[in-house]
Design a protein around this motif. Structure first.
Motif, PDB file in Angstrom:
ATOM      1  N   LEU A 278       0.910  -1.191  -0.068  1.00 24.91           N
ATOM      2  CA  LEU A 278      -0.017   0.032  -0.032  1.00 24.91           C
ATOM      3  C   LEU A 278       0.832   1.013   0.109  1.00 24.91           C
ATOM      4  CD1 LEU A 278      -2.906  -1.200   2.612  1.00 24.91           C
ATOM      5  CD2 LEU A 278      -3.142  -0.556  -0.046  1.00 24.91           C
ATOM      6  N   LEU A 279       2.029   1.238   0.759  1.00 23.69           N
ATOM      7  CA  LEU A 279       2.761   2.488   0.584  1.00 23.69           C
ATOM      8  C   LEU A 279       3.292   2.752  -0.751  1.00 23.69           C
ATOM      9  CD1 LEU A 279       5.103   1.906   4.055  1.00 23.69           C
ATOM     10  CD2 LEU A 279       3.605   3.879   3.393  1.00 23.69           C
ATOM     11  N   ALA A 280       3.823   1.547  -1.259  1.00 26.03           N
ATOM     12  CA  ALA A 280       4.326   1.770  -2.639  1.00 26.03           C
ATOM     13  C   ALA A 280       3.246   2.253  -3.765  1.00 26.03           C
ATOM     14  CB  ALA A 280       4.774   0.277  -3.379  1.00 26.03           C
ATOM     15  N   GLN A 281       1.990   1.714  -3.197  1.00 30.30           N
ATOM     16  CA  GLN A 281       0.960   2.086  -4.447  1.00 30.30           C
ATOM     17  C   GLN A 281       0.232   3.366  -4.359  1.00 30.30           C
ATOM     18  OE1 GLN A 281      -2.375  -0.560  -3.752  1.00 30.30           O
ATOM     19  NE2 GLN A 281      -3.374  -0.275  -5.922  1.00 30.30           N
ATOM     20  N   LYS A 282       0.127   3.799  -3.024  1.00 22.42           N
ATOM     21  CA  LYS A 282      -0.456   5.045  -2.799  1.00 22.42           C
ATOM     22  C   LYS A 282       0.279   6.187  -2.597  1.00 22.42           C
ATOM     23  CE  LYS A 282      -4.585   3.139  -2.474  1.00 22.42           C
ATOM     24  NZ  LYS A 282      -5.726   3.661  -2.960  1.00 22.42           N
ATOM     25  N   HIS A 283       1.636   5.732  -2.030  1.00 13.55           N
ATOM     26  CA  HIS A 283       2.674   7.056  -1.816  1.00 13.55           C
ATOM     27  C   HIS A 283       3.938   6.694  -2.725  1.00 13.55           C
ATOM     28  CE1 HIS A 283       0.838   8.920   1.614  1.00 13.55           C
ATOM     29  NE2 HIS A 283       0.564   7.622   2.034  1.00 13.55           N
ATOM     30  N   GLY A 284       4.136   5.823  -3.551  1.00  7.09           N
ATOM     31  CA  GLY A 284       5.296   5.903  -4.391  1.00  7.09           C
ATOM     32  C   GLY A 284       6.551   5.541  -3.363  1.00  7.09           C
ATOM     33  N   LEU A 285       6.482   5.051  -2.241  1.00 10.94           N
ATOM     34  CA  LEU A 285       7.600   4.782  -1.261  1.00 10.94           C
ATOM     35  C   LEU A 285       7.771   3.315  -1.540  1.00 10.94           C
ATOM     36  CD1 LEU A 285       6.306   6.919   1.584  1.00 10.94           C
ATOM     37  CD2 LEU A 285       8.191   7.649  -0.024  1.00 10.94           C
ATOM     38  N   THR A 286       9.067   3.088  -2.565  1.00 13.47           N
ATOM     39  CA  THR A 286       9.473   1.764  -2.579  1.00 13.47           C
ATOM     40  C   THR A 286      10.726   1.633  -1.873  1.00 13.47           C
ATOM     41  OG1 THR A 286      10.329   2.406  -4.636  1.00 13.47           O
ATOM     42  CG2 THR A 286       8.176   1.453  -4.600  1.00 13.47           C
ATOM     43  N   SER A 287      11.654   2.536  -1.778  1.00 18.09           N
ATOM     44  CA  SER A 287      12.863   2.010  -1.037  1.00 18.09           C
ATOM     45  C   SER A 287      13.098   2.684   0.028  1.00 18.09           C
ATOM     46  CB  SER A 287      13.865   2.653  -2.200  1.00 18.09           C
ATOM     47  OG  SER A 287      13.837   4.043  -2.099  1.00 18.09           O
TER      48      SER A 287
ATOM     49  N   ASP B 142      -4.509  -2.042  14.928  1.00 18.31           N
ATOM     50  CA  ASP B 142      -3.322  -0.876  14.553  1.00 18.31           C
ATOM     51  C   ASP B 142      -3.383  -1.463  12.919  1.00 18.31           C
ATOM     52  OD1 ASP B 142      -3.289   0.136  16.722  1.00 18.31           O
ATOM     53  OD2 ASP B 142      -1.110  -0.803  17.495  1.00 18.31           O
ATOM     54  N   PHE B 143      -3.327  -2.520  12.798  1.00 16.24           N
ATOM     55  CA  PHE B 143      -3.158  -2.911  11.208  1.00 16.24           C
ATOM     56  C   PHE B 143      -4.304  -2.545  10.359  1.00 16.24           C
ATOM     57  CE2 PHE B 143      -4.165  -6.270   7.830  1.00 16.24           C
ATOM     58  CZ  PHE B 143      -3.157  -5.822   6.913  1.00 16.24           C
ATOM     59  N   GLN B 144      -5.382  -2.828  10.970  1.00 15.37           N
ATOM     60  CA  GLN B 144      -6.759  -2.608  10.178  1.00 15.37           C
ATOM     61  C   GLN B 144      -6.813  -1.106  10.241  1.00 15.37           C
ATOM     62  OE1 GLN B 144      -8.888  -4.610   8.905  1.00 15.37           O
ATOM     63  NE2 GLN B 144      -7.791  -6.481   9.590  1.00 15.37           N
TER      64      GLN B 144
ATOM     65  N   HIS C 294      -6.537   3.491   6.225  1.00 13.00           N
ATOM     66  CA  HIS C 294      -5.926   4.928   6.142  1.00 13.00           C
ATOM     67  C   HIS C 294      -5.583   4.954   4.807  1.00 13.00           C
ATOM     68  CE1 HIS C 294      -4.319   8.802   6.552  1.00 13.00           C
ATOM     69  NE2 HIS C 294      -3.071   8.371   6.086  1.00 13.00           N
ATOM     70  N   PHE C 295      -4.629   3.951   4.425  1.00 12.43           N
ATOM     71  CA  PHE C 295      -3.980   3.843   3.154  1.00 12.43           C
ATOM     72  C   PHE C 295      -4.887   3.531   2.083  1.00 12.43           C
ATOM     73  CE2 PHE C 295       0.046   2.826   5.454  1.00 12.43           C
ATOM     74  CZ  PHE C 295       0.541   4.119   5.188  1.00 12.43           C
ATOM     75  N   ARG C 296      -5.938   2.820   2.151  1.00 13.13           N
ATOM     76  CA  ARG C 296      -6.797   2.375   1.224  1.00 13.13           C
ATOM     77  C   ARG C 296      -7.889   3.577   0.857  1.00 13.13           C
ATOM     78  NH1 ARG C 296      -9.221  -3.616   2.198  1.00 13.13           N
ATOM     79  NH2 ARG C 296      -7.054  -4.775   1.502  1.00 13.13           N
ATOM     80  N   ALA C 297      -7.954   4.664   1.651  1.00 12.38           N
ATOM     81  CA  ALA C 297      -8.761   5.733   1.543  1.00 12.38           C
ATOM     82  C   ALA C 297      -8.283   6.710   0.734  1.00 12.38           C
ATOM     83  CB  ALA C 297      -9.309   6.267   3.004  1.00 12.38           C
TER      84      ALA C 297
END
Length: 124
Positions: free
Chosen positions: A17-26, A75-77, A82-85
């Motif tokens: 989700l971080l990579a998909q929504k924010h572009g943070l991959t590294s 916390d995970f949910q 948050h990321f899916r929204a």
């Protein structure tokens, strides 16, 4: 007690989700999570800090027994919701409209100052 497989599944999904929504991959997962949640609500940031703390404690078997799986799951949910929204297209549109608005205002201000200067000097 938290199982390693379920925690790894949670971490993998959050990384995706971080990579998909924010572009943070590294970079480290903790660093990327902290960077992505800079402007998030306090409740989400607190859940992320607890999640990072659990990921650090997963290396120690004695500390792993002390962790509450229900709190980790909650916390995970919260983080996943948050990321899916996040709507990536809407964020881009907002960024473009913000830049265009500031450029438009600057052009209007320069034009108004130019007209005031020309009137002051008597050319208009």
């Amino acid at each position: 007690m938290i199982e390693q497989d379920s925690f790894h599944r949670m971490t993998t999904e959050l990384e995706h989700l971080l990579a998909q929504k924010h572009g943070l991959t590294s970079g480290l997962f903790e660093t990327r999570l902290r960077k992505a949640l800079r402007r998030a609500p306090r409740k989400v940031r607190a859940a992320a800090e607890r999640f990072v703390q659990v990921s650090v404690q997963m290396g120690n078997p004695k500390l792993m027994r002390l962790m509450d799986p229900a709190v980790l799951e909650a916390d995970f949910q919260l983080l996943r919701a948050h990321f899916r929204a996040i709507d990536v297209a809407d964020r881009r549109k907002g960024l473009v409209l913000g830049v265009l608005g500031s450029v438009g205002f600057s052009l209007l201000a320069v034009a108004a100052l130019l007209i005031i200067f020309l009137v002051w000097k008597g050319y208009l």
